[in-house]
Write an enzyme that holds these catalytic residues in place. Structure first.
Site, PDB file in Angstrom:
ATOM      1  CB  CYS A   1       3.310   4.517  -1.343  1.00 14.65           C
ATOM      2  SG  CYS A   1       3.818   5.882  -0.276  1.00 14.65           S
TER       3      CYS A   1
ATOM      4  CB  CYS B   1       6.216   3.595   0.824  1.00 11.75           C
ATOM      5  SG  CYS B   1       4.763   4.244   1.686  1.00 11.75           S
TER       6      CYS B   1
END
Length: 525
Positions: free
Chosen positions: A370, A373
């Site tokens: 991600c 992230c």
């Protein structure tokens, strides 16, 4: 050989409860502990009233291991510190960060493809960045250091560094204020593999048992299972656990409500992930004190740093005002005692092993599937790594801003302050969750507690958008990512296209495959 295998087995046994979230910490907040049930732990955390007056010197009633401070003292400054940091990280100097988010995972073949639009990030064109902060200008600034420079594709580290640093020749400019850390829906084998790998780096080798003075005689002796583990390994675990707990707190505090379509705090999420395990909250406090100690130690250097990007110095006064307020708080509360670590004849061996573990953690961030992230993972591992470098590698002469003006890179300074803000915001969020708990009716509290006791893990649930929206949003994000990669070179472009097409085919196939579950597992990052 048998002795070595026994040490490895012993280390593995020590690491196992860490991954599973078992209670292995030295100190617990007053009234909490492994002997209590889940309900008692949840109530102990959420029904606690934060103190408002410091008591570090007068009443050290709740010591935090390896510090000369207590939980009450940190609570007493949390709101003021959070306000200063929240204002500071949106100033021009601290909100722009350059990172390479598309470097290949160095440890395994990572084909994770986050289909949620919340995984994507918003980048900034270089023309919007003040010239003094652009890669071309910063690369001309030679960091004064006698350390040997070790380069790998796209990143490097010096002997004194606890983490890898992205090469200034690659990456995108990002406005952190436009890319908040929150729930993204990133979950599944990729996310679990990342955290599993990070916790496996907690296993130290034989060198720790040969280190004289490793079992520190600090103010408070360890008790219970952790008494047999050297102080350095306990500190390492606290850092990793606190980072994980802080990230989980941000996710719970900025959660997507599938019913209302709005973002907001999720009390059940916080109870399941944090309040049920008091040691996780303790480690957020621990990391906060560690970071504050680093800021206090390097305070004169930060106060003399040039935060001007355009040559007008219009924003310097405000930035320095907020920063000096943070430094003042850090000097009062940041009482982490770094002198009790890495002592003895073979201390340098253990320190090098500590560095290697944390450097690996910083590289594992390149395996996160991600983008958002990965961004915040890179920032926070860099921030903690910078703090460790300040505490364990720099002497008083090196900290003198007149002698060593280029001691830290701009990215290290930005990462350090933003990471402190992340941990402080976690503690601020804990206070918000306490308010939500107090406002909930008794019957609602009982339901929340019953759900916690009846389950060993958070309930599975859907990611924010529908599958169709997730696929469309993720596809657009992937195309944008590939366009950015293709600007930098043909080989990276081809490799990115192959990986991207493979992920798209896999994702399309997944849309027509029954999962056997009614809901999607909750994000672990």
């Amino acid at each position: 050989m048998l002795r070595k295998h026994l040490y490895v087995l012993f280390c593995a046994l020590l690491a196992q409860p860490v991954v599973e979230g078992a209670d292995s910490q030295t100190y617990l907040m007053p009234g909490l502990g492994p002997g209590l049930g889940k309900k008692e732990n949840v109530q102990g955390i959420l029904e606690r009233t934060p103190v408002t007056e410091p008591s570090c010197e007068q009443f050290p009633t709740g010591p935090i291991e390896t510090t000369s401070c207590d939980f009450e003292t940190v609570e007493s400054v949390t709101e003021g510190l959070y306000t200063d940091l929240h204002d500071l990280v949106v100033t021009p100097f601290f909100k722009f960060f350059r990172a390479d988010l598309y470097r290949e995972c160095p440890f395994w073949q990572e084909n994770g493809f986050c289909m949620n639009r919340e995984c994507a990030i918003t980048t900034v064109d270089e023309s919007e960045i003040p010239e003094n902060w652009r890669a071309a200008a910063l690369s001309k600034v030679e960091i004064t250091s006698k350390d040997q420079l070790h380069r790998l594709p796209g990143c490097y580290y010096r002997d004194s560094d606890f983490c890898f640093t992205d090469d200034m020749t690659e990456g995108d400019y990002i406005d952190l204020s436009l890319n908040p850390e929150r729930f993204t829906g990133y979950t599944g084998p990729s996310a679990h593999r990342v955290w599993k790998s990070i916790y496996e780096e907690n296993c130290f080798g034989i060198s720790e048992f040969d280190t004289l003075g490793a079992f520190s005689k600090a103010d408070g002796q360890a008790v219970g299972p952790s008494a047999s583990v050297c102080l350095e390994q306990r500190v390492y675990h606290k850092i990793i656990s606190g980072l994980h707990a802080s990230i989980s707190t941000h996710i719970c505090n900025e959660d997507f409500n599938q019913t209302t379509g709005e973002w907001g705090p999720n009390l059940q999420c916080f109870i399941n992930r944090i309040a049920t395990y008091p040691e996780r909250l303790e480690n957020i406090y621990f990391n906060t004190v560690l970071l504050l100690r680093a800021v206090a130690r390097i305070g004169p250097y930060l106060s003399a740093y040039d935060y001007c990007g355009d040559g007008t110095h219009q924003n310097d006064a405000y930035t320095l005002e907020k920063l000096n307020s943070v430094i003042g708080t850090a000097k009062t509360v940041g009482r982490f005692d770094e002198t009790v670590l890495f002592r003895g004849d073979n201390a340098n061996i253990l320190k090098e092993e500590f560095k290697q573990h944390f450097r690996n953690v910083s590289r594992i961030m390149d395996c996160v599937g991600c983008d958002k992230c990965r961004l915040w993972g890179k920032i926070q591992t860099s921030g903690v790594g910078t703090a460790l470098k300040i505490l364990f590698e720099l002497d008083e002469t090196a900290l003198d801003p007149k002698i060593n003006q280029a001691l830290l890179s701009r990215s290290e300074v930005v990462a350090l302050i933003n990471t402190l803000h992340r941990f402080t915001e976690s503690l601020h969020a804990v206070n918000n969750f306490r308010v939500l708990w107090q406002e909930a009716e008794k019957s609602k509290q009982e339901v929340l507690l019953d759900e916690t006791v009846s389950e060993d893990a958070p309930k599975p649930r859907h990611s924010p958008p529908s599958d169709r929206d997730m696929f469309a949003g993720g596809l657009v994000s992937e195309i944008q990512r590939l366009m950015r990669i293709c600007k930098d070179g043909t080989m990276e472009c081809v490799r990115g296209l192959v990986v991207g097409l493979t992920s798209v085919v896999s994702a399309v196939s997944g849309l027509f495959k029954l999962s056997g579950k009614s809901d999607v597992p909750h994000s672990e990052l």
